[in-house]
Design a protein around this motif. Structure first.
Motif, PDB file in Angstrom:
ATOM      1  N   GLU A 150       0.745  -1.314  -0.149  1.00 56.20           N
ATOM      2  CA  GLU A 150       0.287   0.038   0.032  1.00 56.20           C
ATOM      3  C   GLU A 150       1.171   1.520   0.040  1.00 56.20           C
ATOM      4  O   GLU A 150       0.812   2.244   1.151  1.00 56.20           O
ATOM      5  N   ARG A 151       1.597   1.128  -1.042  1.00 53.43           N
ATOM      6  CA  ARG A 151       3.003   2.650  -0.669  1.00 53.43           C
ATOM      7  C   ARG A 151       2.902   3.406  -2.377  1.00 53.43           C
ATOM      8  O   ARG A 151       3.815   4.014  -2.600  1.00 53.43           O
ATOM      9  N   VAL A 152       2.209   2.526  -3.023  1.00 55.41           N
ATOM     10  CA  VAL A 152       2.013   3.210  -4.429  1.00 55.41           C
ATOM     11  C   VAL A 152       0.357   4.035  -5.006  1.00 55.41           C
ATOM     12  O   VAL A 152      -0.584   3.808  -4.520  1.00 55.41           O
ATOM     13  N   THR A 153       1.420   4.535  -4.901  1.00 53.87           N
ATOM     14  CA  THR A 153      -0.620   6.030  -5.476  1.00 53.87           C
ATOM     15  C   THR A 153      -0.297   6.405  -6.414  1.00 53.87           C
ATOM     16  O   THR A 153       0.645   6.704  -7.957  1.00 53.87           O
ATOM     17  N   PHE A 154      -1.102   5.077  -7.649  1.00 53.96           N
ATOM     18  CA  PHE A 154      -1.509   5.297  -9.314  1.00 53.96           C
ATOM     19  C   PHE A 154      -2.338   6.161  -9.725  1.00 53.96           C
ATOM     20  O   PHE A 154      -3.449   7.154  -8.916  1.00 53.96           O
ATOM     21  N   TYR A 155      -2.470   6.942 -11.055  1.00 58.45           N
ATOM     22  CA  TYR A 155      -3.207   7.932 -11.637  1.00 58.45           C
ATOM     23  C   TYR A 155      -3.574   7.122 -12.702  1.00 58.45           C
ATOM     24  O   TYR A 155      -2.890   6.633 -13.576  1.00 58.45           O
ATOM     25  N   SER A 156      -4.900   7.813 -13.558  1.00 51.70           N
ATOM     26  CA  SER A 156      -5.154   7.606 -14.598  1.00 51.70           C
ATOM     27  C   SER A 156      -4.855   8.696 -14.846  1.00 51.70           C
ATOM     28  O   SER A 156      -6.228   9.651 -15.661  1.00 51.70           O
ATOM     29  N   GLY A 157      -4.249   8.917 -16.305  1.00 49.81           N
ATOM     30  CA  GLY A 157      -3.919  10.756 -16.919  1.00 49.81           C
ATOM     31  C   GLY A 157      -3.159  11.386 -16.224  1.00 49.81           C
ATOM     32  O   GLY A 157      -1.879  11.223 -15.718  1.00 49.81           O
ATOM     33  N   ASP A 158      -3.914  12.660 -15.319  1.00 51.39           N
ATOM     34  CA  ASP A 158      -3.859  13.693 -15.468  1.00 51.39           C
ATOM     35  C   ASP A 158      -3.706  13.671 -13.286  1.00 51.39           C
ATOM     36  O   ASP A 158      -4.417  12.752 -13.239  1.00 51.39           O
ATOM     37  N   GLY A 159      -2.468  13.947 -12.721  1.00 49.40           N
ATOM     38  CA  GLY A 159      -2.466  14.038 -11.381  1.00 49.40           C
ATOM     39  C   GLY A 159      -2.048  15.085 -10.671  1.00 49.40           C
ATOM     40  O   GLY A 159      -0.888  15.385 -10.833  1.00 49.40           O
ATOM     41  N   GLU A 160      -2.144  14.922  -9.598  1.00 48.78           N
ATOM     42  CA  GLU A 160      -1.348  16.421  -8.595  1.00 48.78           C
ATOM     43  C   GLU A 160      -0.973  15.890  -7.662  1.00 48.78           C
ATOM     44  O   GLU A 160      -1.203  14.589  -6.780  1.00 48.78           O
ATOM     45  N   VAL A 161       0.744  15.381  -7.490  1.00 43.59           N
ATOM     46  CA  VAL A 161       1.157  15.258  -6.162  1.00 43.59           C
ATOM     47  C   VAL A 161       1.940  16.029  -5.354  1.00 43.59           C
ATOM     48  O   VAL A 161       1.234  15.524  -4.219  1.00 43.59           O
TER      49      VAL A 161
END
Length: 268
Positions: A150-161
């Motif tokens: 549970e250490r990954v944040t997934f994006y689908s296209g655009d996203g804000e870190v």
């Protein structure tokens, strides 16, 4: 600008010599020589946080692929004053071996990745040796372990870190390749990673030969130009010209300040 960051390119390896056909899908027939390939990771600093973009490769991978490793990127960060244990966010532009090694050395980090890249690196395309070659099964497996942890944040296209730091899928070179847009005092700077290995890949509209989808790559160049807003505010992933036109940022490691203006402009 309220969300202005500093950006540093840290060079950790090189590959030389190279031929034009190694750098361009359609090389100029008049060219007989080609630029070396430099390998970088990028550090985004500001607002009390350090965000790392890509994690490079280690000595074992360098030996296996005949690359000249100057310094492990984790050690380069240490010399630059940033301990791996202090990094809380790592943006992985894609899972190729030179961008996704050392994933086991950032024990406190969350990894930011496009969902399509994880699917691509673990899916049916990896049954093809040509498409599989730029990946390391050890790196991909380590990312799978981070997913299960549970250490990954997934994006689908655009996203804000973070405020002022955004990711944008462009594909092309790899199906889930993402670029990173960073607000700086000189305006938005786009870390293009392997959407353009060299300035000339985008300028000539000639892809680097390792490519999954040429159409996506071409559209990706338009996205980069739109996100950057100026030809001097996009940074290619492997171009030695970066080290020639940006101010050196350290006497202890090969590092250059990308948030400062370049000494040479690409504006026409």
């Amino acid at each position: 600008m309220g969300n202005a960051y500093e950006i540093y390119a840290l060079r950790y390896a090189t590959m030389s010599p190279r031929t034009p056909s190694m750098n361009f899908l359609q090389p100029d027939p008049h060219d007989s020589a080609a630029q070396d390939l430099d390998y970088f990771v990028w550090l985004i600093r500001g607002h009390g946080r350090d965000i790392l973009v890509d994690t490079g490769f280690n000595a074992e991978e360098a030996s296996a692929r005949a690359r000249k490793l100057t310094l492990n990127p984790v050690d380069a960060l240490e010399r630059f004053g940033v301990a791996a244990s202090s990094i809380r966010d790592v943006i992985v532009t894609h899972l190729h071996y030179d961008h996704a090694g050392n994933l086991d050395r950032f024990h406190n980090a969350r990894f930011h990745l496009q969902e399509r890249e994880m699917a691509y690196a673990t899916g049916r395309c990896m049954c093809n040796g040509l498409l599989r070659h730029p990946f390391s099964v050890e790196h991909v497996t380590q990312m799978v372990r981070h997913v299960y942890g549970e250490r990954v944040t997934f994006y689908s296209g655009d996203g804000e870190v973070a405020p002022g730091v955004t990711v944008h899928r462009v594909g092309g070179h790899s199906d889930g390749l993402q670029v990173v847009r960073v607000e700086t005092a000189r305006g938005p700077v786009v870390l293009a990673s392997d959407a353009a290995h060299y300035y000339a890949n985008l300028q000539r509209k000639s892809p680097f030969p390792i490519v999954y989808n040429v159409g996506d790559m071409a559209v990706g160049w338009e996205t980069i130009e739109r996100l950057a807003g100026h030809p001097d505010r996009f940074i290619p992933g492997h171009d030695p010209i970066v080290t020639e036109i940006y101010p050196r940022a350290s006497d202890k490691v090969d590092a250059w300040a990308l948030h400062l203006p370049p000494t040479r402009s690409f504006a026409k």
